[in-house]
Write a protein that holds these residues in place. Structure first.
Motif, mmCIF file in Angstrom:
data_model
loop_
_atom_site.group_PDB
_atom_site.id
_atom_site.type_symbol
_atom_site.label_atom_id
_atom_site.label_comp_id
_atom_site.label_asym_id
_atom_site.label_seq_id
_atom_site.Cartn_x
_atom_site.Cartn_y
_atom_site.Cartn_z
ATOM 1 N N GLN A 4 0.853 -1.191 0.000
ATOM 2 C CA GLN A 4 0.000 0.000 0.000
ATOM 3 C C GLN A 4 0.887 1.238 0.000
ATOM 4 N N VAL A 5 0.489 2.259 -0.737
ATOM 5 C CA VAL A 5 1.290 3.482 -0.803
ATOM 6 C C VAL A 5 1.449 4.066 0.598
ATOM 7 N N ASP A 6 2.704 4.320 0.982
ATOM 8 C CA ASP A 6 3.007 4.853 2.305
ATOM 9 C C ASP A 6 3.377 6.327 2.234
ATOM 10 N N HIS A 7 4.411 6.648 1.424
ATOM 11 C CA HIS A 7 4.754 8.063 1.296
ATOM 12 C C HIS A 7 5.546 8.353 0.027
ATOM 13 N N LEU A 8 5.494 9.608 -0.389
ATOM 14 C CA LEU A 8 6.282 10.119 -1.503
ATOM 15 C C LEU A 8 7.620 10.613 -0.977
ATOM 16 N N VAL A 9 8.655 10.519 -1.809
ATOM 17 C CA VAL A 9 9.992 10.952 -1.402
ATOM 18 C C VAL A 9 10.508 12.010 -2.368
ATOM 19 N N VAL A 10 10.748 13.200 -1.855
ATOM 20 C CA VAL A 10 11.402 14.276 -2.595
ATOM 21 C C VAL A 10 12.780 14.487 -1.994
ATOM 22 N N ALA A 11 13.802 14.421 -2.819
ATOM 23 C CA ALA A 11 15.181 14.610 -2.368
ATOM 24 C C ALA A 11 15.626 16.045 -2.606
ATOM 25 N N SER A 84 21.159 19.671 -8.639
ATOM 26 C CA SER A 84 21.586 21.049 -8.893
ATOM 27 C C SER A 84 20.440 21.927 -9.388
ATOM 28 N N SER A 85 19.426 21.301 -9.985
ATOM 29 C CA SER A 85 18.274 22.076 -10.476
ATOM 30 C C SER A 85 17.191 22.229 -9.422
ATOM 31 N N GLY A 86 17.435 21.700 -8.228
ATOM 32 C CA GLY A 86 16.474 21.841 -7.155
ATOM 33 C C GLY A 86 15.919 20.509 -6.699
ATOM 34 N N PRO A 87 15.157 20.513 -5.622
ATOM 35 C CA PRO A 87 14.547 19.279 -5.114
ATOM 36 C C PRO A 87 13.642 18.637 -6.167
ATOM 37 N N ARG A 88 13.544 17.296 -6.089
ATOM 38 C CA ARG A 88 12.674 16.620 -7.043
ATOM 39 C C ARG A 88 12.168 15.302 -6.487
ATOM 40 N N LEU A 89 11.049 14.880 -7.032
ATOM 41 C CA LEU A 89 10.457 13.593 -6.690
ATOM 42 C C LEU A 89 11.352 12.478 -7.215
ATOM 43 N N VAL A 90 11.727 11.529 -6.349
ATOM 44 C CA VAL A 90 12.624 10.460 -6.786
ATOM 45 C C VAL A 90 11.964 9.082 -6.749
ATOM 46 N N THR A 91 11.049 8.848 -5.813
ATOM 47 C CA THR A 91 10.383 7.553 -5.732
ATOM 48 C C THR A 91 9.250 7.638 -4.728
#
Length: 212
Positions: A4-11, A84-91
């Protein structure tokens, strides 16, 4: 695998950059998080719970500059990501109640999701514990469409998170064989596009985040 989806990860390169990105992009200031001694990272969190995604939350994670090197590759590919271009969704992370069996089944299907590691962090209400699958190289699979698997201990962090004003409406995955995943909440799309696409309702209106 069934999960089940738990959480989104932005690095993010730094947690401060992650907070600024969140305020500018989603229109909220993320809530508190904590430090991860196992990986020498730290985070900020907020709820994105919705009817479709109960107990879902959002994690902004960065390398902790005050922590010693962890002696292994960090989770979510943080050691090698170009931010370098900023935070982003990774997984995204998917919770599972039979982590070891699910990892074994995943390996049999040709997907090495990593080894189950015990992790924890301090919170105001006590130690939060979980087990999480991390590859030895720290990489995410299928461009982030293959989730990282987690098995929570007694407590789940979303249970104590207040409403944030942001909710997860849908999650679309691409480039992932259907046999590799059994998560009823997500859509698998075979058309060209980013590996991971998260649709959020926010104070700034509908926002779509994508992986590269």
């Amino acid at each position: 695998m069934s999960a089940q989806v738990d959480h989104l990860v932005v690095a993010a390169r730094t947690l401060a950059e992650g907070v600024q990105w969140c305020e500018a992009t989603l229109g909220i200031t993320p809530g508190p998080g904590g430090k991860h001694p196992l990986m020498s990272t730290h985070n900020r969190l907020f709820s994105v719970t919705s009817d479709v995604f109960p107990n879902a939350y959002f994690e902004i994670v960065a390398i902790d500059p005050d922590a010693p090197p962890p002696g292994r590759a960090r989770w979510f590919g943080l050691d090698t990501l170009d931010l370098s271009s900023g935070p982003r969704l990774v997984t995204f992370v998917a919770r599972n109640i039979a982590l070891d069996a699910t990892l074994a089944a995943s390996r049999n299907a040709g997907f090495d999701g990593g080894r189950a590691l015990a992790a924890s962090r301090d919170t105001p209400s006590g130690l939060l514990r979980w087990r999480i699958a991390v590859r030895d190289d720290g990489a995410v699979l299928c461009g982030g469409a293959m989730p990282t698997l987690i098995e929570w201990g007694e407590h789940h962090p979303a249970a104590s998170m207040p409403a944030s004003g942001v909710s997860l409406r849908s999650l679309v995955l691409r480039g992932l064989p259907k046999s590799a995943l059994n998560i009823a909440q997500v859509s698998v799309d075979n058309t060209p596009g980013p590996a991971l696409e998260a649709h959020l309702q926010t104070p700034r209106g509908p926002i779509t985040l994508t992986s590269l």
